[in-house]
Design an enzyme around this catalytic site. Structure first.
Site, PDB file in Angstrom:
ATOM      1  N   ASP A   1     -14.169   3.026   6.942  1.00 32.24           N
ATOM      2  CA  ASP A   1     -12.992   3.323   5.935  1.00 32.24           C
ATOM      3  C   ASP A   1     -13.150   4.159   4.443  1.00 32.24           C
ATOM      4  O   ASP A   1     -13.007   5.217   4.160  1.00 32.24           O
ATOM      5  CB  ASP A   1     -12.016   2.798   5.731  1.00 32.24           C
TER       6      ASP A   1
ATOM      7  N   HIS B   1       0.336  -1.259  -0.156  1.00 29.75           N
ATOM      8  CA  HIS B   1       0.665   0.021   0.309  1.00 29.75           C
ATOM      9  C   HIS B   1       0.721   1.043  -0.298  1.00 29.75           C
ATOM     10  O   HIS B   1       1.753   0.447   0.351  1.00 29.75           O
ATOM     11  CB  HIS B   1      -0.699  -0.408   1.433  1.00 29.75           C
TER      12      HIS B   1
ATOM     13  N   ARG C   1     -12.934  12.858   3.869  1.00 30.11           N
ATOM     14  CA  ARG C   1     -12.004  13.304   4.396  1.00 30.11           C
ATOM     15  C   ARG C   1     -11.367  14.335   3.036  1.00 30.11           C
ATOM     16  O   ARG C   1     -10.856  15.348   3.755  1.00 30.11           O
ATOM     17  CB  ARG C   1     -10.648  12.403   4.880  1.00 30.11           C
TER      18      ARG C   1
ATOM     19  N   LYS D   1      -6.720  -1.848   6.315  1.00 33.39           N
ATOM     20  CA  LYS D   1      -7.555  -2.035   4.900  1.00 33.39           C
ATOM     21  C   LYS D   1      -6.665  -2.377   5.316  1.00 33.39           C
ATOM     22  O   LYS D   1      -7.355  -4.406   4.490  1.00 33.39           O
ATOM     23  CB  LYS D   1      -7.535  -1.050   3.683  1.00 33.39           C
TER      24      LYS D   1
ATOM     25  N   SER E   1      -6.823   4.338   8.539  1.00 29.48           N
ATOM     26  CA  SER E   1      -6.856   4.171   6.583  1.00 29.48           C
ATOM     27  C   SER E   1      -6.558   3.579   6.066  1.00 29.48           C
ATOM     28  O   SER E   1      -6.916   2.141   6.156  1.00 29.48           O
ATOM     29  CB  SER E   1      -7.544   5.348   6.826  1.00 29.48           C
TER      30      SER E   1
HETATM   31  N1  URA Z   1      -4.583   5.708   1.220  1.00 30.87           N
HETATM   32  C1  URA Z   1      -4.659   5.455   2.086  1.00 30.87           C
HETATM   33  O1  URA Z   1      -5.989   4.111   2.453  1.00 30.87           O
HETATM   34  N2  URA Z   1      -5.537   6.060   3.274  1.00 30.87           N
HETATM   35  C2  URA Z   1      -5.500   6.916   3.424  1.00 30.87           C
HETATM   36  O2  URA Z   1      -5.949   8.062   4.653  1.00 30.87           O
HETATM   37  C3  URA Z   1      -3.857   7.992   2.210  1.00 30.87           C
HETATM   38  C4  URA Z   1      -3.199   7.009   1.821  1.00 30.87           C
END
Ligand code: URA
Length: 443
Positions: free
Chosen positions: A165, A86, A172, A191, A187
Site C-alpha cells: 500500500d 480511518h 496513485r 491497512k 488501500s
Molecule cells: N486513504 C487511504 O488510506 N487510502 C486511500 O486510497 C484513500 C484514503
C-alpha cells in the site's frame, strides 16, 4: 538473476475490461511491492483498474495480497479494547489527530496505520511529522508496545506493514488514480485488516472535498469496505460524513496539529470536535457497552479535564516528537514566514465552499505533493473560519493564508475567496453525518 515477470498480458486483460484471476492480481501486487515491477507498468495497471473497475473478487485479491506483502499485527499483548479508525480523506480533516489520544484517554487503545496526503486531501502522517522529531516509521514491535504502554500509536506503512500500500498509494497520488472505490477500499482495508483491532471505524467522506462527491457514492465505498471486513470476520462500522466544506478550520500540516491541540485542550468547539467525539463515543458504546449518554459525557470530560491533551503529549513523546508542542504550539511547531488575512467581501451568509479548491490552494502553497516522494512544507496552509450557514459582515476575518512568500499568499487568498459562495438570505447549516453502514459487531 531471476527473470523479471512479464505483466503485459495481465495489463492488456484489465485494459480490455476483463476480470483477472486471484493469482494474477496477487502476482502483480507482490511483484510491485518487491520492486520487481517498475512504476510505468504499475501506473498502467492502476489506470486500467481505475477506468475499468475491479470486481469484488479482484478487490478482495488485491486487499489480501497487500496485507500479505508484510506482517500482520495481532496486538495480543494489548490489555485494553482496541480500536482503529480511518478516514477516506478530506480537507481540514484532523479527526485522527484528535481521535487517537481522546480514545486512549477514556480507556481504549488505538493502533492505527495512516497515510500521507493524497491529491487535494491532507494526510495524517504528513501532519504528525510537522511536530519536530516525530517519527511515523515504527516497527511492528514498537507499534504494539507503544499501544500497550501509551494507549495510542499512529504510524505509516513500513517495510513490515502493508508495504504494497505504501508503494501503490504514492503512485496513485502521482497518476490521478486515487478516486476509485475498489482502489480506495483495498488501500484502506489492507491497512485496517493487517492490524487486528477489536473494532474498525471508518469515516467515509461525501462531498466536493472528498473523493466520493455525494452520499450515494460514499455509501457504496462504505459498503465495499465493510464487506471486505466481513470477509476477514472483523467488526467494522462506517459513517458517511459530510465533506462539502472543510471539516475543521485548518488546511495544512502544522496548522492541523495546532487545531487538534486546541480541540484536545478543550479550547475549540465545532465540527472537528463534534465528529471526533462522535467516533470515540461510538467506540466506547460498542467496546465497553456504555450507553450513548455515558460514553458522550465521558468523552467530553476527557477534553475539558486535560486527559486528552496529556494523552497526545505522551503519544508525541513515545514517537520521538517534542511533547512541548501540546503546551506551546506557537513556540514549537513550524511557522510560515508570510501570513495574510482573508476578509469577508460583504455582509452575507456563507452558502457554499468549493472544498476541493481550498485543498488545492493549500497544496499549491506546498502543503501537499505534486510528484511522488516530494517533501511537504509543514508550515504553510490555509485557515478558514466560517461554516456554511454562518453570517458575516463585510471586513470580518474569514481566514488566514500561511505562505513562504507574498506572491504565493496572494494567489492562495484569491483562490480561497473564489471558492466561497455567498447568499443574501439565511442558509441552513450542513449535516455532519448522513448514514451508518455495517453490522453491529458480534460480542
Ligand atoms: N486513504 C487511504 O488510506 N487510502 C486511500 O486510497 C484513500 C484514503
Amino acid at each position: 538473476v531471476a527473470e523479471r515477470e512479464d505483466f503485459r498480458d495481465v495489463l492488456a486483460r484489465k485494459r480490455d475490461g476483463r476480470e483477472l484471476t486471484e493469482d494474477e492480481v496477487r502476482g502483480f501486487v507482490l511483484a510491485y511491492a518487491r520492486g520487481d515491477v517498475g512504476d510505468p507498468v504499475a501506473a498502467a495497471f492502476l489506470m486500467a483498474a481505475y477506468i475499468r473497475g475491479l470486481s469484488v473478487a479482484e478487490t478482495t485479491a488485491m486487499t489480501r495480497a497487500m496485507i500479505d506483502s508484510g506482517d500482520v499485527l495481532p496486538l495480543e499483548s494489548v490489555s485494553r479494547p482496541t480500536v482503529d479508525k480511518h478516514s477516506t480523506g478530506g480537507v481540514a480533516d484532523g479527526v485522527t489527530l484528535v481521535f487517537a489520544p481522546l480514545a486512549a484517554s477514556v480507556g481504549l487503545a488505538v493502533a492505527k496505520l495512516s497515510g500521507r496526503g493524497l491529491g487535494h486531501t491532507g494526510g495524517t502522517l504528513d501532519k504528525l511529522e510537522a511536530i519536530p522529531g516525530f517519527r511515523t516509521a515504527l516497527t511492528v514491535e514498537e507499534l504494539e508496545a507503544q499501544v500497550e504502554r501509551v494507549g495510542c500509536a499512529v504510524a505509516g506503512q513500513t517495510a513490515d506493514l502493508v508495504p504494497a500500500d505504501g508503494a501503490l498509494y504514492a503512485l496513485r497520488d502521482a497518476t490521478a488514480t486515487v478516486a476509485s472505490i475498489p482502489l480506495i477500499a483495498a488501500s484502506i482495508m489492507s491497512k485496517k485488516l493487517a492490524v487486528e483491532t477489536d473494532l474498525i471505524l471508518l469515516d467515509v467522506k461525501a462531498g466536493d472535498g472528498a473523493f466520493m462527491k455525494n452520499p450515494a457514492a460514499a455509501g457504496e465505498l462504505a459498503e465495499a469496505c465493510v464487506s471486505l471486513a466481513a470477509q476477514w470476520d472483523r467488526p467494522c462500522r462506517a459513517a458517511v460524513t459530510d465533506m462539502s466544506q472543510p471539516l475543521g478550520t485548518a488546511v495544512g500540516n502544522a496548522l492541523d496539529v495546532a487545531e487538534a491541540i486546541r480541540v484536545l485542550r478543550g479550547d475549540e468547539a465545532g465540527r472537528l470536535r463534534d465528529l471526533a467525539v462522535f467516533f470515540v463515543a461510538r467506540a466506547l458504546t460498542i467496546l465497553d457497552g456504555s450507553t450513548q449518554e455515558t460514553a458522550r459525557a465521558e468523552t467530553e470530560a476527557a477534553l475539558s479535564d486535560g486527559r486528552a491533551a496529556e494523552a497526545f503529549a505522551r503519544m508525541i513523546e513515545a514517537q520521538d516528537g517534542d511533547p512541548r508542542a501540546v503546551d506551546d504550539p506557537d513556540g514549537i511547531l513550524p511557522v510560515a514566514p508570510v501570513r495574510t488575512d482573508v476578509e469577508a467581501p460583504r455582509d452575507a451568509w456563507l452558502a457554499s465552499v468549493e472544498t476541493e479548491a481550498v485543498g488545492r490552494a493549500a497544496m499549491a502553497l506546498g502543503a501537499g505533493r505534486v510528484h511522488k516522494g516530494d517533501p511537504v512544507d509543514p508550515a504553510v496552509g490555509v485557515e478558514l473560519f466560517p461554516k456554511v450557514g454562518d453570517a458575516v459582515r463585510a471586513g470580518d476575518l474569514l481566514g488566514r493564508i500561511h505562505a513562504r512568500d507574498a506572491e504565493a499568499a496572494a494567489r492562495a487568498k484569491a483562490q480561497v475567496l473564489e471558492a466561497l459562495g455567498w447568499s443574501d438570505e439565511r442558509v441552513d447549516a450542513l449535516p455532519l453525518t448522513y448514514a451508518w453502514v455495517g453490522e453491529a459487531p458480534r460480542t
